[in-house]
Design a protein around this motif. Structure first.
Motif, PDB file in Angstrom:
ATOM      1  N   MET A 145      49.383  37.225   9.276  1.00  0.00           N
ATOM      2  CA  MET A 145      48.095  37.380   8.997  1.00  0.00           C
ATOM      3  C   MET A 145      48.183  39.304   9.241  1.00  0.00           C
ATOM      4  N   GLU A 146      49.285  39.832   9.531  1.00  0.00           N
ATOM      5  CA  GLU A 146      49.644  41.278  10.360  1.00  0.00           C
ATOM      6  C   GLU A 146      49.898  41.877   9.151  1.00  0.00           C
ATOM      7  N   LEU A 147      51.085  41.074   8.393  1.00  0.00           N
ATOM      8  CA  LEU A 147      51.670  41.151   7.185  1.00  0.00           C
ATOM      9  C   LEU A 147      50.548  41.209   6.107  1.00  0.00           C
ATOM     10  N   ALA A 148      49.613  40.843   6.110  1.00  0.00           N
ATOM     11  CA  ALA A 148      48.887  40.128   4.648  1.00  0.00           C
ATOM     12  C   ALA A 148      47.919  41.704   4.930  1.00  0.00           C
ATOM     13  N   VAL A 149      47.635  41.970   6.088  1.00  0.00           N
ATOM     14  CA  VAL A 149      47.205  43.552   6.077  1.00  0.00           C
ATOM     15  C   VAL A 149      47.823  44.395   5.450  1.00  0.00           C
ATOM     16  N   GLU A 150      49.152  44.035   6.021  1.00  0.00           N
ATOM     17  CA  GLU A 150      49.975  45.567   5.982  1.00  0.00           C
ATOM     18  C   GLU A 150      50.944  45.536   5.370  1.00  0.00           C
ATOM     19  N   SER A 151      52.192  45.045   4.568  1.00  0.00           N
ATOM     20  CA  SER A 151      53.197  44.573   4.118  1.00  0.00           C
ATOM     21  C   SER A 151      53.844  45.423   3.065  1.00  0.00           C
ATOM     22  N   PRO A 152      54.740  46.174   2.754  1.00  0.00           N
ATOM     23  CA  PRO A 152      56.402  45.676   4.086  1.00  0.00           C
ATOM     24  C   PRO A 152      55.595  46.499   5.022  1.00  0.00           C
ATOM     25  N   GLY A 156      44.122  24.663  24.472  1.00  0.00           N
ATOM     26  CA  GLY A 156      43.216  23.978  23.538  1.00  0.00           C
ATOM     27  C   GLY A 156      43.334  24.817  21.918  1.00  0.00           C
ATOM     28  N   ALA A 157      43.539  26.315  22.150  1.00  0.00           N
ATOM     29  CA  ALA A 157      44.082  26.926  20.675  1.00  0.00           C
ATOM     30  C   ALA A 157      45.444  26.462  20.427  1.00  0.00           C
ATOM     31  N   HIS A 158      46.097  26.473  21.607  1.00  0.00           N
ATOM     32  CA  HIS A 158      47.599  26.040  21.366  1.00  0.00           C
ATOM     33  C   HIS A 158      47.991  24.561  20.627  1.00  0.00           C
ATOM     34  N   LYS A 159      47.115  24.384  21.294  1.00  0.00           N
ATOM     35  CA  LYS A 159      46.994  22.319  20.083  1.00  0.00           C
ATOM     36  C   LYS A 159      46.111  21.771  18.927  1.00  0.00           C
ATOM     37  N   TYR A 160      44.897  23.295  19.064  1.00  0.00           N
ATOM     38  CA  TYR A 160      43.980  23.277  17.331  1.00  0.00           C
ATOM     39  C   TYR A 160      45.295  23.626  16.795  1.00  0.00           C
ATOM     40  N   PHE A 161      45.939  25.446  16.593  1.00  0.00           N
ATOM     41  CA  PHE A 161      46.840  25.950  15.710  1.00  0.00           C
ATOM     42  C   PHE A 161      47.935  24.470  15.606  1.00  0.00           C
ATOM     43  N   GLN A 162      48.288  24.178  16.259  1.00  0.00           N
ATOM     44  CA  GLN A 162      49.559  23.189  16.212  1.00  0.00           C
ATOM     45  C   GLN A 162      49.329  22.061  15.323  1.00  0.00           C
ATOM     46  N   LYS A 163      48.216  21.659  15.521  1.00  0.00           N
ATOM     47  CA  LYS A 163      47.702  20.462  14.309  1.00  0.00           C
ATOM     48  C   LYS A 163      47.319  21.124  13.294  1.00  0.00           C
ATOM     49  N   TYR A 164      46.717  22.055  13.071  1.00  0.00           N
ATOM     50  CA  TYR A 164      46.258  22.409  11.568  1.00  0.00           C
ATOM     51  C   TYR A 164      47.461  23.583  11.159  1.00  0.00           C
ATOM     52  N   MET A 165      47.981  23.655  11.413  1.00  0.00           N
ATOM     53  CA  MET A 165      49.243  24.924  10.847  1.00  0.00           C
ATOM     54  C   MET A 165      50.557  23.633  10.578  1.00  0.00           C
ATOM     55  N   GLU A 166      50.659  22.734  11.506  1.00  0.00           N
ATOM     56  CA  GLU A 166      51.894  21.718  11.434  1.00  0.00           C
ATOM     57  C   GLU A 166      51.994  21.449   9.537  1.00  0.00           C
ATOM     58  N   PRO A 167      50.942  21.079   9.097  1.00  0.00           N
ATOM     59  CA  PRO A 167      51.020  20.811   7.594  1.00  0.00           C
ATOM     60  C   PRO A 167      51.593  21.844   6.571  1.00  0.00           C
ATOM     61  N   PHE A 168      51.858  22.699   6.889  1.00  0.00           N
ATOM     62  CA  PHE A 168      51.641  24.087   6.147  1.00  0.00           C
ATOM     63  C   PHE A 168      52.979  25.287   6.692  1.00  0.00           C
ATOM     64  N   GLY A 169      53.667  24.127   7.903  1.00  0.00           N
ATOM     65  CA  GLY A 169      55.247  24.596   8.262  1.00  0.00           C
ATOM     66  C   GLY A 169      55.323  25.933   8.966  1.00  0.00           C
ATOM     67  N   VAL A 170      53.786  26.476   9.170  1.00  0.00           N
ATOM     68  CA  VAL A 170      53.637  27.484  10.103  1.00  0.00           C
ATOM     69  C   VAL A 170      53.207  26.631  11.771  1.00  0.00           C
ATOM     70  N   HIS A 171      54.130  27.810  12.427  1.00  0.00           N
ATOM     71  CA  HIS A 171      53.387  27.565  13.661  1.00  0.00           C
ATOM     72  C   HIS A 171      52.891  28.956  14.212  1.00  0.00           C
ATOM     73  N   ARG A 172      52.516  28.554  15.954  1.00  0.00           N
ATOM     74  CA  ARG A 172      51.612  29.902  16.571  1.00  0.00           C
ATOM     75  C   ARG A 172      52.067  30.897  16.722  1.00  0.00           C
ATOM     76  N   GLY A 173      53.385  31.331  16.753  1.00  0.00           N
ATOM     77  CA  GLY A 173      53.787  32.510  16.446  1.00  0.00           C
ATOM     78  C   GLY A 173      54.171  33.440  15.838  1.00  0.00           C
ATOM     79  N   MET A 174      54.075  32.239  14.262  1.00  0.00           N
ATOM     80  CA  MET A 174      54.009  32.944  12.877  1.00  0.00           C
ATOM     81  C   MET A 174      52.547  33.314  12.545  1.00  0.00           C
ATOM     82  N   ILE A 175      51.459  32.798  12.707  1.00  0.00           N
ATOM     83  CA  ILE A 175      50.199  32.796  12.265  1.00  0.00           C
ATOM     84  C   ILE A 175      50.172  34.549  12.582  1.00  0.00           C
ATOM     85  N   HIS A 176      50.240  34.930  13.916  1.00  0.00           N
ATOM     86  CA  HIS A 176      50.227  36.651  14.110  1.00  0.00           C
ATOM     87  C   HIS A 176      50.209  37.426  13.422  1.00  0.00           C
ATOM     88  N   ILE A 177      52.001  37.559  12.378  1.00  0.00           N
ATOM     89  CA  ILE A 177      52.390  38.193  12.049  1.00  0.00           C
ATOM     90  C   ILE A 177      52.146  37.781  10.378  1.00  0.00           C
TER      91      ILE A 177
END
Length: 135
Positions: free
Chosen positions: A27-34, A4-25
């Motif tokens: 969000m992690e870089l939003a907290v600590e980058s570089p 269910g999470a995969h289907k949800y995130f695929q649907k709502y992230m697609e317009p942003f060009g973000v796939h599921r593997g990118m989400i965690h990265i």
């Protein structure tokens, strides 16, 4: 839940060009980058090849830049770009909506308990993978 999470995130992230593997990265870089690429791979509980593949896509999309680590010429540093940073809030909103969907009908104490248990489960999983050599 995973499907269910995969289907949800695929649907709502697609317009942003973000796939599921990118989400965690993202969000992690939003907290600590570089962040060193090797450290990012460890935090994501994935191998170096997989993180490199995902970062290649993020770099091509203009979401991150990578440069040589001045302290370790073999390593790379990953930094969120302005374009990547501009996606953080919309992605956070999509994640929070998913949490709302999962906790719909729960009282505040039930929701707090559920999220606490999920966080503890994540912590246990991370500790397990840190302590073992499973990739």
């Amino acid at each position: 839940l995973s499907r269910g999470a995969h289907k949800y995130f695929q649907k709502y992230m697609e317009p942003f060009g973000v796939h599921r593997g990118m989400i965690h990265i993202l969000m992690e870089l939003a907290v600590e980058s570089p962040l060193p690429q090797s450290e990012l791979a460890a935090k994501m509980i994935t191998d170096k090849a997989n993180i490199a593949r995902i970062l290649n896509g993020m770099e091509e999309a203009g979401l991150v830049i990578r440069y040589t680590d001045p302290d370790d010429r073999r390593g790379k540093i990953v930094k969120l770009t302005d374009e990547g940073r501009s996606l953080v809030k919309p992605v956070e909103n999509i994640i929070m909506r998913w949490v709302d969907i999962l906790t719909e009908g729960m009282g505040q104490s039930e929701k707090a308990c559920y999220l606490s248990l999920l966080n503890k489960s994540m912590e246990n999983m991370c500790n397990y993978f840190k302590a073992t050599s499973i990739d």
